[in-house]
Design a protein around this motif. Structure first.
Motif, PDB file in Angstrom:
ATOM      1  N   ARG A  62       8.742 -12.245   0.147  1.00  0.00           N
ATOM      2  CA  ARG A  62       8.505 -13.456  -0.636  1.00  0.00           C
ATOM      3  C   ARG A  62       7.016 -13.773  -0.716  1.00  0.00           C
ATOM      4  O   ARG A  62       6.532 -14.248  -1.743  1.00  0.00           O
ATOM      5  CB  ARG A  62       9.285 -14.633  -0.053  1.00  0.00           C
ATOM      6  CG  ARG A  62      10.794 -14.441  -0.130  1.00  0.00           C
ATOM      7  CD  ARG A  62      11.562 -15.734   0.114  1.00  0.00           C
ATOM      8  NE  ARG A  62      11.256 -16.358   1.390  1.00  0.00           N
ATOM      9  CZ  ARG A  62      11.815 -16.030   2.545  1.00  0.00           C
ATOM     10  NH1 ARG A  62      12.694 -15.036   2.592  1.00  0.00           N
ATOM     11  NH2 ARG A  62      11.509 -16.659   3.654  1.00  0.00           N
ATOM     12  N   SER A  63       6.303 -13.495   0.348  1.00  0.00           N
ATOM     13  CA  SER A  63       4.844 -13.699   0.315  1.00  0.00           C
ATOM     14  C   SER A  63       4.190 -12.747  -0.684  1.00  0.00           C
ATOM     15  O   SER A  63       3.260 -13.121  -1.400  1.00  0.00           O
ATOM     16  CB  SER A  63       4.258 -13.478   1.713  1.00  0.00           C
ATOM     17  OG  SER A  63       4.705 -14.468   2.610  1.00  0.00           O
ATOM     18  N   LEU A  64       4.688 -11.520  -0.714  1.00  0.00           N
ATOM     19  CA  LEU A  64       4.168 -10.541  -1.675  1.00  0.00           C
ATOM     20  C   LEU A  64       4.400 -11.026  -3.103  1.00  0.00           C
ATOM     21  O   LEU A  64       3.512 -10.943  -3.959  1.00  0.00           O
ATOM     22  CB  LEU A  64       4.851  -9.189  -1.448  1.00  0.00           C
ATOM     23  CG  LEU A  64       4.358  -8.024  -2.307  1.00  0.00           C
ATOM     24  CD1 LEU A  64       2.995  -7.546  -1.811  1.00  0.00           C
ATOM     25  CD2 LEU A  64       5.357  -6.862  -2.256  1.00  0.00           C
ATOM     26  N   LEU A  65       5.588 -11.553  -3.369  1.00  0.00           N
ATOM     27  CA  LEU A  65       5.893 -12.056  -4.702  1.00  0.00           C
ATOM     28  C   LEU A  65       5.020 -13.258  -5.061  1.00  0.00           C
ATOM     29  O   LEU A  65       4.574 -13.399  -6.204  1.00  0.00           O
ATOM     30  CB  LEU A  65       7.372 -12.435  -4.784  1.00  0.00           C
ATOM     31  CG  LEU A  65       8.358 -11.259  -4.710  1.00  0.00           C
ATOM     32  CD1 LEU A  65       9.778 -11.766  -4.563  1.00  0.00           C
ATOM     33  CD2 LEU A  65       8.232 -10.365  -5.933  1.00  0.00           C
ATOM     34  N   HIS A  66       4.781 -14.121  -4.087  1.00  0.00           N
ATOM     35  CA  HIS A  66       3.894 -15.263  -4.329  1.00  0.00           C
ATOM     36  C   HIS A  66       2.504 -14.779  -4.736  1.00  0.00           C
ATOM     37  O   HIS A  66       1.927 -15.261  -5.729  1.00  0.00           O
ATOM     38  CB  HIS A  66       3.786 -16.118  -3.068  1.00  0.00           C
ATOM     39  CG  HIS A  66       2.654 -17.115  -3.119  1.00  0.00           C
ATOM     40  ND1 HIS A  66       2.766 -18.364  -3.680  1.00  0.00           N
ATOM     41  CD2 HIS A  66       1.358 -17.008  -2.696  1.00  0.00           C
ATOM     42  CE1 HIS A  66       1.608 -18.997  -3.603  1.00  0.00           C
ATOM     43  NE2 HIS A  66       0.740 -18.203  -3.018  1.00  0.00           N
ATOM     44  N   ASP A  67       1.958 -13.833  -3.976  1.00  0.00           N
ATOM     45  CA  ASP A  67       0.610 -13.334  -4.261  1.00  0.00           C
ATOM     46  C   ASP A  67       0.549 -12.655  -5.624  1.00  0.00           C
ATOM     47  O   ASP A  67      -0.428 -12.814  -6.367  1.00  0.00           O
ATOM     48  CB  ASP A  67       0.171 -12.359  -3.168  1.00  0.00           C
ATOM     49  CG  ASP A  67      -0.041 -13.045  -1.821  1.00  0.00           C
ATOM     50  OD1 ASP A  67      -0.097 -14.292  -1.787  1.00  0.00           O
ATOM     51  OD2 ASP A  67      -0.137 -12.330  -0.800  1.00  0.00           O
ATOM     52  N   ALA A  68       1.601 -11.896  -5.952  1.00  0.00           N
ATOM     53  CA  ALA A  68       1.612 -11.206  -7.242  1.00  0.00           C
ATOM     54  C   ALA A  68       1.703 -12.207  -8.390  1.00  0.00           C
ATOM     55  O   ALA A  68       1.038 -12.048  -9.426  1.00  0.00           O
ATOM     56  CB  ALA A  68       2.781 -10.234  -7.295  1.00  0.00           C
ATOM     57  N   GLU A  69       2.525 -13.242  -8.226  1.00  0.00           N
ATOM     58  CA  GLU A  69       2.631 -14.265  -9.266  1.00  0.00           C
ATOM     59  C   GLU A  69       1.294 -14.953  -9.492  1.00  0.00           C
ATOM     60  O   GLU A  69       0.883 -15.184 -10.636  1.00  0.00           O
ATOM     61  CB  GLU A  69       3.695 -15.287  -8.879  1.00  0.00           C
ATOM     62  CG  GLU A  69       3.921 -16.363  -9.920  1.00  0.00           C
ATOM     63  CD  GLU A  69       5.014 -17.340  -9.518  1.00  0.00           C
ATOM     64  OE1 GLU A  69       4.847 -18.553  -9.795  1.00  0.00           O
ATOM     65  OE2 GLU A  69       6.016 -16.906  -8.934  1.00  0.00           O
TER      66      GLU A  69
END
Length: 313
Positions: A62-69
């Motif tokens: 989820r942190s990875l998705l946050h950073d990518a967004e």
């Protein structure tokens, strides 16, 4: 204590709200909320489902998705002719939420109820580079930046129905939606499912607070506090004595009360009761809204390779 929202679609009435503010231009941090031990802070972020629904992504995912967004939003804003600074997922790691009662005496001994963190929250808000940047733009240019990020009302918008039946919406274009579409493919489906799941935490806490067993545990906690010279009826009453006032709180007393709250939380059984009921209602709500929960997890799982590609990880 308020009753939980009705589970029926018409429980609190249907209404439509549209996002128009420039979300993401300020770091809006809450250090005074109350959440159960071990629960992730933040209302908008859904924890992995429990029970029979398999979690497709971990906290790291989820942190990875946050950073990518955030990176996709930055690129989109740059292409539109504006600057945008990516926001960290957790800009103030020391801040914690305790939705029912402070149950960590060590944290309470250091931060009390969190009043010592409030100046840092305000500093982060003032120094947020996106806020500073927007404030320095001419009015027309600032308005254009808002539109670039949040989109316009032209065309179909995104729609989500909340657990109680209220309907909320978001413009169907703009850099935020562009980022969702790049990551999740189905921006409308992502918004609908993720918004619903992200609001389950508030419903869960209301259901816990409405439980007779929880009310009895709060009374036991209050009796414990009175025995030590702190006549507070509820944890919220104790917290409100030190947070949000116009004058600076008595720091030494705040710490003493918060530490005793945590000790009484365990001695009275309130911490254990709150955690057990929280987990119970979490499972119940995720079963009730299983379709949305599973959709969020499927979309997250499918988005992870795209997020890694965006970030080069």
């Amino acid at each position: 204590m308020r009753r939980a929202f009705s589970r029926r679609p018409g429980g609190i009435g249907r209404r439509r709200l549209t996002t128009t503010a420039l979300a993401g231009t300020a770091l809006l941090l809450a250090v005074t909320g109350y959440v159960s031990a071990g629960a992730p802070a933040g209302e908008g972020e859904a924890a992995p489902p429990t029970g029979t629904v398999a979690a497709a992504t971990t906290a790291a995912g989820r942190s990875l998705l946050h950073d990518a967004e955030q990176e996709l939003q930055r690129r989109c804003m740059t292409a539109a002719g504006f600057r945008y600074w990516t926001k960290p997922e957790n800009p103030l790691p020391e801040a914690r939420d305790f939705p029912y009662v402070v149950d960590d005496a060590q944290w309470a001994g250091r931060y009390g109820y969190g009043s010592v963190l409030e100046p840092r929250v305000e500093a982060l808000r003032r120094q947020d580079p996106n806020r500073v940047y927007l404030g320095g733009l001419p009015l027309e240019r600032r308005h254009a930046a808002v539109i670039a990020l949040n989109g316009t009302t032209d065309g179909p918008g995104l729609r989500a129905e909340l657990p109680g039946g209220a309907v909320v919406g978001h413009n169907g274009n703009g850099c935020r939606v562009t980022a969702w579409r790049a990551l999740y493919g189905d921006a409308a489906g992502w918004y609908a499912a993720n918004t619903l799941v992200g609001n389950l935490g508030g419903v869960r806490r209301q259901r816990v607070a409405a439980e007779p067993e929880f009310a009895a545990a709060v009374r036991a906690w209050s009796a414990c506090m009175r025995e030590h010279g702190f006549p507070y009826r509820t944890p919220r009453e104790a917290r409100d004595a030190f947070l949000g006032g116009k004058s600076a709180p008595d720091r030494a007393r705040e710490v003493r009360v918060a530490v005793r709250e945590a000790q009484c939380a365990h001695d009275s059984g309130l911490a254990a009761v709150a955690q057990r009921l929280d987990h119970h209602h979490d499972r119940e709500l995720r079963r009730e809204h299983r379709t949305a929960v599973e959709r969020v997890e499927r979309l997250r799982a499918a988005a992870l390779p795209r997020a890694r590609a965006v970030l080069g990880r």
